[in-house]
Design a protein around this motif. Structure first.
Motif, PDB file in Angstrom:
ATOM      1  N   THR A   1      20.482  16.056  27.416  1.00 58.43           N
ATOM      2  CA  THR A   1      19.487  16.103  26.654  1.00 58.43           C
ATOM      3  C   THR A   1      17.878  15.452  27.700  1.00 58.43           C
ATOM      4  O   THR A   1      16.561  15.953  26.596  1.00 58.43           O
ATOM      5  CB  THR A   1      19.461  16.080  25.202  1.00 58.43           C
ATOM      6  N   GLN A   2      18.299  15.008  28.364  1.00 51.59           N
ATOM      7  CA  GLN A   2      16.898  14.573  28.892  1.00 51.59           C
ATOM      8  C   GLN A   2      16.490  15.649  30.150  1.00 51.59           C
ATOM      9  O   GLN A   2      17.643  15.244  31.160  1.00 51.59           O
ATOM     10  CB  GLN A   2      17.932  12.965  30.045  1.00 51.59           C
ATOM     11  N   LYS A   3      16.056  16.439  30.050  1.00 53.73           N
ATOM     12  CA  LYS A   3      15.776  17.698  30.966  1.00 53.73           C
ATOM     13  C   LYS A   3      13.888  16.995  31.160  1.00 53.73           C
ATOM     14  O   LYS A   3      12.632  16.713  29.530  1.00 53.73           O
ATOM     15  CB  LYS A   3      16.022  18.933  29.639  1.00 53.73           C
ATOM     16  N   LEU A   4      13.806  17.860  31.953  1.00 50.93           N
ATOM     17  CA  LEU A   4      12.035  17.739  32.136  1.00 50.93           C
ATOM     18  C   LEU A   4      11.545  19.710  31.745  1.00 50.93           C
ATOM     19  O   LEU A   4      12.445  20.187  32.810  1.00 50.93           O
ATOM     20  CB  LEU A   4      11.463  16.912  32.702  1.00 50.93           C
ATOM     21  N   GLY A   5      10.190  20.308  31.074  1.00 50.67           N
ATOM     22  CA  GLY A   5      10.490  21.648  31.400  1.00 50.67           C
ATOM     23  C   GLY A   5      11.895  22.642  31.288  1.00 50.67           C
ATOM     24  O   GLY A   5      12.535  22.033  30.381  1.00 50.67           O
ATOM     25  N   SER A   6      11.483  23.530  30.950  1.00 49.92           N
ATOM     26  CA  SER A   6      12.629  24.791  30.612  1.00 49.92           C
ATOM     27  C   SER A   6      14.095  24.474  31.959  1.00 49.92           C
ATOM     28  O   SER A   6      13.516  23.756  33.011  1.00 49.92           O
ATOM     29  CB  SER A   6      12.188  25.974  31.076  1.00 49.92           C
ATOM     30  N   PHE A   7      15.030  24.815  31.414  1.00 53.21           N
ATOM     31  CA  PHE A   7      15.395  25.299  32.612  1.00 53.21           C
ATOM     32  C   PHE A   7      16.907  26.196  32.024  1.00 53.21           C
ATOM     33  O   PHE A   7      16.863  27.021  30.948  1.00 53.21           O
ATOM     34  CB  PHE A   7      17.282  23.622  32.625  1.00 53.21           C
ATOM     35  N   SER A   8      17.498  26.485  32.912  1.00 53.73           N
ATOM     36  CA  SER A   8      17.922  28.072  32.953  1.00 53.73           C
ATOM     37  C   SER A   8      19.767  28.405  33.347  1.00 53.73           C
ATOM     38  O   SER A   8      20.197  26.975  34.556  1.00 53.73           O
ATOM     39  CB  SER A   8      17.968  29.202  33.804  1.00 53.73           C
ATOM     40  N   ASP A   9      20.466  28.480  32.609  1.00 53.47           N
ATOM     41  CA  ASP A   9      22.172  28.541  32.874  1.00 53.47           C
ATOM     42  C   ASP A   9      22.617  30.248  32.593  1.00 53.47           C
ATOM     43  O   ASP A   9      22.258  30.770  31.892  1.00 53.47           O
ATOM     44  CB  ASP A   9      22.813  28.018  33.101  1.00 53.47           C
ATOM     45  N   ASP A  10      24.101  30.161  33.378  1.00 54.05           N
ATOM     46  CA  ASP A  10      24.470  31.407  32.407  1.00 54.05           C
ATOM     47  C   ASP A  10      26.343  31.284  32.208  1.00 54.05           C
ATOM     48  O   ASP A  10      26.549  30.032  32.134  1.00 54.05           O
ATOM     49  CB  ASP A  10      24.306  32.658  33.770  1.00 54.05           C
ATOM     50  N   MET A  11      27.077  32.786  32.022  1.00 52.64           N
ATOM     51  CA  MET A  11      28.192  32.240  31.362  1.00 52.64           C
ATOM     52  C   MET A  11      28.822  33.569  31.465  1.00 52.64           C
ATOM     53  O   MET A  11      27.603  34.456  31.055  1.00 52.64           O
ATOM     54  CB  MET A  11      28.394  31.928  29.754  1.00 52.64           C
ATOM     55  N   TYR A  12      29.560  33.327  31.179  1.00 55.30           N
ATOM     56  CA  TYR A  12      30.264  35.165  31.867  1.00 55.30           C
ATOM     57  C   TYR A  12      31.601  34.718  31.692  1.00 55.30           C
ATOM     58  O   TYR A  12      32.801  33.965  31.394  1.00 55.30           O
ATOM     59  CB  TYR A  12      30.348  35.629  33.070  1.00 55.30           C
ATOM     60  N   LEU A  13      32.666  35.813  30.918  1.00 51.44           N
ATOM     61  CA  LEU A  13      34.213  36.344  30.184  1.00 51.44           C
ATOM     62  C   LEU A  13      34.386  37.650  30.757  1.00 51.44           C
ATOM     63  O   LEU A  13      33.841  38.827  31.247  1.00 51.44           O
ATOM     64  CB  LEU A  13      34.018  36.002  28.999  1.00 51.44           C
ATOM     65  N   LEU A  14      35.904  36.942  31.889  1.00 57.15           N
ATOM     66  CA  LEU A  14      36.404  38.013  32.042  1.00 57.15           C
ATOM     67  C   LEU A  14      38.931  38.150  31.432  1.00 57.15           C
ATOM     68  O   LEU A  14      38.720  37.582  31.271  1.00 57.15           O
ATOM     69  CB  LEU A  14      36.500  38.297  33.517  1.00 57.15           C
ATOM     70  N   SER A  15      38.822  38.775  30.858  1.00 53.04           N
ATOM     71  CA  SER A  15      39.739  39.786  30.018  1.00 53.04           C
ATOM     72  C   SER A  15      40.545  40.721  30.457  1.00 53.04           C
ATOM     73  O   SER A  15      40.087  41.914  30.067  1.00 53.04           O
ATOM     74  CB  SER A  15      39.435  39.224  28.227  1.00 53.04           C
ATOM     75  N   TYR A  16      41.936  40.978  30.167  1.00 54.30           N
ATOM     76  CA  TYR A  16      42.377  41.325  30.789  1.00 54.30           C
ATOM     77  C   TYR A  16      43.581  41.489  29.206  1.00 54.30           C
ATOM     78  O   TYR A  16      44.559  40.447  29.914  1.00 54.30           O
ATOM     79  CB  TYR A  16      43.036  41.592  31.835  1.00 54.30           C
ATOM     80  N   GLN A  17      43.804  42.392  28.710  1.00 57.71           N
ATOM     81  CA  GLN A  17      45.599  42.375  27.165  1.00 57.71           C
ATOM     82  C   GLN A  17      46.257  43.401  27.004  1.00 57.71           C
ATOM     83  O   GLN A  17      45.941  44.194  27.872  1.00 57.71           O
ATOM     84  CB  GLN A  17      44.432  41.565  26.210  1.00 57.71           C
ATOM     85  N   TYR A  18      47.696  42.705  27.525  1.00 58.54           N
ATOM     86  CA  TYR A  18      48.252  43.652  27.504  1.00 58.54           C
ATOM     87  C   TYR A  18      49.204  43.841  26.183  1.00 58.54           C
ATOM     88  O   TYR A  18      49.372  42.593  25.397  1.00 58.54           O
ATOM     89  CB  TYR A  18      49.071  44.004  28.615  1.00 58.54           C
ATOM     90  N   GLU A  19      49.024  44.820  24.826  1.00 56.81           N
ATOM     91  CA  GLU A  19      49.999  44.445  23.642  1.00 56.81           C
ATOM     92  C   GLU A  19      50.635  45.496  23.864  1.00 56.81           C
ATOM     93  O   GLU A  19      50.234  47.253  23.613  1.00 56.81           O
ATOM     94  CB  GLU A  19      49.067  44.761  22.821  1.00 56.81           C
ATOM     95  N   SER A  20      52.305  45.527  23.858  1.00 59.32           N
ATOM     96  CA  SER A  20      52.657  46.666  23.174  1.00 59.32           C
ATOM     97  C   SER A  20      54.203  46.664  22.634  1.00 59.32           C
ATOM     98  O   SER A  20      53.725  45.280  21.790  1.00 59.32           O
ATOM     99  CB  SER A  20      53.857  47.015  24.503  1.00 59.32           C
ATOM    100  N   ARG A  21      54.735  47.642  22.027  1.00 61.43           N
ATOM    101  CA  ARG A  21      55.687  46.950  20.980  1.00 61.43           C
ATOM    102  C   ARG A  21      56.223  45.903  20.682  1.00 61.43           C
ATOM    103  O   ARG A  21      56.496  44.926  19.891  1.00 61.43           O
ATOM    104  CB  ARG A  21      56.778  48.224  20.005  1.00 61.43           C
ATOM    105  N   ASN A  22      57.005  45.557  22.299  1.00 65.35           N
ATOM    106  CA  ASN A  22      57.611  43.998  22.167  1.00 65.35           C
ATOM    107  C   ASN A  22      56.905  43.168  23.151  1.00 65.35           C
ATOM    108  O   ASN A  22      57.147  41.684  23.088  1.00 65.35           O
ATOM    109  CB  ASN A  22      58.875  44.416  22.926  1.00 65.35           C
ATOM    110  N   TRP A  23      56.362  43.168  24.079  1.00 68.97           N
ATOM    111  CA  TRP A  23      56.101  42.983  25.318  1.00 68.97           C
ATOM    112  C   TRP A  23      54.247  42.801  24.878  1.00 68.97           C
ATOM    113  O   TRP A  23      53.571  43.330  24.680  1.00 68.97           O
ATOM    114  CB  TRP A  23      55.665  43.157  26.881  1.00 68.97           C
ATOM    115  N   ASP A  24      53.744  41.167  25.381  1.00 67.86           N
ATOM    116  CA  ASP A  24      52.210  41.488  25.865  1.00 67.86           C
ATOM    117  C   ASP A  24      51.465  40.222  27.013  1.00 67.86           C
ATOM    118  O   ASP A  24      52.710  39.411  26.916  1.00 67.86           O
ATOM    119  CB  ASP A  24      51.876  40.541  24.211  1.00 67.86           C
ATOM    120  N   ALA A  25      50.390  40.169  27.042  1.00 65.97           N
ATOM    121  CA  ALA A  25      50.160  39.754  28.198  1.00 65.97           C
ATOM    122  C   ALA A  25      48.575  39.440  28.026  1.00 65.97           C
ATOM    123  O   ALA A  25      48.089  39.890  27.817  1.00 65.97           O
ATOM    124  CB  ALA A  25      50.703  40.001  29.637  1.00 65.97           C
ATOM    125  N   LEU A  26      48.552  37.920  28.882  1.00 67.32           N
ATOM    126  CA  LEU A  26      46.828  37.427  28.318  1.00 67.32           C
ATOM    127  C   LEU A  26      47.101  36.887  29.634  1.00 67.32           C
ATOM    128  O   LEU A  26      47.419  35.912  30.333  1.00 67.32           O
ATOM    129  CB  LEU A  26      46.643  36.827  27.669  1.00 67.32           C
TER     130      LEU A  26
END
Length: 778
Positions: free
Chosen positions: A477-502
């Motif tokens: 919180t020791q910041k002077l003036g405005s500050f910026s940054d980013d965040m990102y999410l990438l995801s793959y999911q597989y779901e079937s009757r028996n198998w699932d993966a992430l």
């Protein structure tokens, strides 16, 4: 300049090449709902002539634990519409009515009872679905299923009507769903996704359906049947005006001997307006809103934890159409808005387009200060203005893209967040998710002083854990003036009757903030991958067995490792409505920083290796008793002293339906942490709630949450906490609920504390309160 590191939406859009199609399919199930003149009395009897003209369906399939086998009991459903309501009747036959599991209970608290209900996707696009259920006493439960997030929320409450009656052959339920509680396209003839459901809990909890469900398809809302007809239905004058009055007398005093009480009397009138401008557009407004939370949160034990606790939203204004704002990341957590003077919310769905806007002020400015090893809450004693806006485009079944903007602003402070997201499902089993977020923030120049460990709050070079005047929250919180940054999410999911993966990767920059959301960790990135296999035995004690495991690794943005973890799990479902899961986790993770004046990880922390086993199980051996237990044992970091210890956690719970109208909920948490020199602490938390449901509308509840922590202060190297700390919160509450918004509450609550200075429980706060509200439906 902010670097854009995002899978272009154009790739996802170009992958979409099919034309729009309805989500529900007539091949699953279909019914034509007639529109009939004249309503019926909701009394549990089906003696009106309209029921003779209603459409009829049967609930013939068991979808869980049996896989699309014949239902073990017979259930008939009748359904028709008037211009302003949807009416349903259920005849639920039972070969042994004495075994029906149902109790008088609070609304939305009847899971595990005999239930009948309906799932409705009123836009038939597999994005959101309403669920309405009623038990054999007529107690209601409603929720919204959100396909985007995969979650189901029972926090939403609609005003609808039901009655139930137990008979010699089972029970029967009558329901009226006013169309004002539903959003739908305003057109002459409707096509809705639909499923009729019955829960039949005996030795196993049988889920029964009007049609079959394919376990190879991970989209549940894509497998609804289709309801047509519903000609010329309309919401009518969808206007709800709810005035409220809250009176309370609150007394507080410092936790000091002979301290004086400071009493404050408050009278707070308020007004809520809910206007369905069209069947798919809702405007909600509030003036001086009553955001008092009548019932206490469940107790949580906050010890040896470095991150802020999460508490769910319970307030009606924020919950109405809350799902319209949801994304894959928690960027809008409205509990950050504490006490606004006004609120305005507009939500709409037009064809493939969904819009949502929220505007409020707040008498204070509350938000989370995140880090990669800890987080905490901050408060600025100034009014703030808050805004959230969401847009979503649904391109048929496979693809959804959206954007969210939030803003929180006060004097010398702001936080602006912009997000874009996409979800792509090219097959029944595969799901791709992507989200990119940027933020721009400015803190008041003296905000960091709120988190100082010393009066001067000056960073001391090469300070040790004992004499640092600063910590991670100070540096964040020791910041002077405005500050910026980013965040990102990438995801793959597989779901079937028996198998699932992430496989999933998330990255959050060190200067990213989402102050209207709940993002409690920044300056880190994490990759996780895992898989599982599930099979469904058709004989023996267990009806479902699942083996799974995952591996993940986390770093800060400088590339220093924060944590690496591997976990193996076993999950089983079986008879006596039982569920159990257990596993082993091994991980390497860093402890606290040695030099509090630096955010560095390498050379500034110690890496610990932990191995822990855990178990959770619950069982309902009789219709009146539900038992559960959560157990952990193994290595755990002692964050106060930066060393490895041995953790024991034992958390049993019991729900006992003493009679059909009296219920006891009791849970207890026992935690210890042992280090080489002895036992560092022993912590106990007990949460007891006794409820008497006089009838379906009236109840009396008594609750107590007691915390007791004992520490061996000689084992603390860098601080001197209380050797003993106790806290007790009590509440006595009478409630009358005509419906979720028409209520009367009368109650008393208090809080008591004890520590080394005052070693017996001393009352430090008490409140007498009354709340009265009534929803006028015009």
């Amino acid at each position: 300049m902010i670097k854009v590191r995002f899978l272009p939406l154009a790739l996802l859009v170009s992958a979409y090449c099919s034309s729009y199609a309805f989500a529900g399919e007539t091949s699953q199930f279909s019914i034509q709902i007639p529109t009939i003149e004249g309503a019926v009395d909701i009394d549990g009897d089906f003696n009106e002539s309209q029921w003779q003209q209603a459409a009829i369906a049967t609930i013939d399939f068991e979808t869980n634990p049996g896989e699309n086998i014949a239902a073990p009991v017979q259930t008939q459903v009748k359904i028709f519409a008037t211009q302003s309501s949807l009416f349903l009747s259920y005849t639920a036959n039972d070969p042994d009515p004495q075994q029906i599991r149902a109790n008088l209970s609070d609304r939305d608290s009847v899971w595990g009872d005999d239930l009948v209900g309906i799932k409705l996707d009123t836009f038939n696009d597999a994005r959101l679905a309403y669920q309405f259920f009623v038990n054999a006493y007529g107690v209601q439960m409603d929720s919204i299923e959100n396909e985007l997030t995969g979650s189901e929320s029972d926090a939403w409450d609609g005003i609808w009507y039901s009655a139930a009656k137990q008979t010699e052959s089972g029970y029967q339920v009558e329901i009226e769903l006013p169309l004002r509680v539903l959003n739908f396209d305003p057109k002459d003839r409707q096509t809705w996704g639909i499923e009729f459901i019955r829960f039949y809990p005996r030795n196993e909890e049988h889920r029964l359906s009007s049609h079959q469900i394919d376990r190879n398809n991970n989209c549940q809302l894509c497998q609804l049947g289709v309801a047509t007809g519903l000609e010329n239905i309309q919401q009518g004058n969808d206007l709800q005006i709810t005035p409220s009055l809250v009176l309370n007398r609150n007394g507080q005093r410092p936790h000091n001997a002979n301290s004086e009480w400071d009493n404050d009397n408050n009278i707070e009138p308020s007004l809520d307006v809910r206007w369905g401008i069209t069947p798919n557009t809702l405007l909600s407004a509030t003036i001086n809103p009553d955001f008092s939370q009548v019932e206490a949160d469940a107790g949580q034990l906050d010890i040896n934890s470095t991150f802020a606790l999460f508490y769910p939203e319970k307030r009606a204004f924020f919950l109405d159409n809350k799902d319209y704002f949801d994304t894959h990341l928690n960027l809008l957590h409205t509990r950050n808005i504490g006490a606004p003077d006004y609120g305005l919310k507009l939500t709409s769905k037009v064809g493939d387009h969904t819009f949502a806007t929220l505007i409020t002020d707040d008498t204070h400015t509350n938000f989370l200060v995140p880090g990669n090893l800890s987080s905490d809450l901050a408060n600025i004693d100034k009014k703030s203005h808050n805004f959230a806006g969401r847009y979503r485009l649904d391109l048929g079944k496979p693809l959804s893209i959206g954007a969210l903007v939030t803003a929180k602003k006060s004097d010398d402070y702001h936080n602006y967040v912009t997000s874009v997201d996409a979800k792509y499902q090219p097959t029944d089993s595969d799901t791709f998710i992507a989200q990119y977020v940027v933020s721009d923030t400015q803190y008041p120049t003296d905000l960091f002083k709120e988190f100082c460990n010393s009066d001067d709050c000056l960073p001391k070079q090469n300070c040790n854990l004992n004499d640092c005047g600063v910590n991670e929250r100070v540096l964040r919180t020791q910041k002077l003036g405005s500050f910026s940054d980013d965040m990102y999410l990438l995801s793959y999911q597989y779901e079937s009757r028996n198998w699932d993966a992430l496989a999933q990767y998330i990255s959050i920059g060190e200067d990213f903030r989402a102050d209207l959301g709940f993002v409690d960790q920044v300056d880190f990135n994490k990759f996780v991958t895992g898989a599982g296999y599930t099979w469904y035995p058709t004989s023996g004690f267990f009806n479902e067995v699942r083996l799974s495991g995952d591996w993940d690794i986390s770093h800060n943005q400088a590339g220093d490792k924060l944590e690496q973890e591997a976990e193996a799990r076993v999950q089983v479902n079986g008879q006596w409505q039982s569920y159990a899961t257990f596993g082993v986790v091994t991980r390497d993770r860093v402890g606290r920083r040695h030099n509090g004046a630096s955010l560095a990880i390498d050379g500034n922390t110690q890496m610990f290796s932990e191995t822990m086993g855990w178990f959770y199980g619950n069982i309902k051996p009789t219709r009146t008793l539900f038992l559960e237990v959560d157990v952990n044992y193994g290595d755990d970091i002692d964050f106060a002293n930066d060393q490895l210890g041995t953790r024991v956690k034992f958390n049993p719970g019991v729900n006992w339906k003493i009679t059909d109208s009296i219920e006891m909920d009791l849970s207890h948490v026992y935690r210890t942490l042992d280090v080489d020199e002895g036992r560092l602490f022993t912590a106990n938390l007990s949460d007891l709630r006794l409820s008497w449901y006089i009838d379906i509308h009236n109840f009396i509840r008594v609750s107590s949450v007691y915390t007791d922590i004992e520490r061996d202060t000689s084992l603390y190297k860098y601080s001197t906490p209380n050797a003993q700390y106790q806290q007790l919160g009590n509440e006595v509450l009478y409630g009358y609920k005509l419906n979720p918004q028409s209520v009367f509450y009368l109650g008393y609550s208090d809080g008591l504390k004890a520590d080394d200075a005052i070693d017996s429980l001393m009352k430090t706060e008490e409140t007498y309160f009354m709340k009265l509200s009534y929803a006028w439906l015009l």
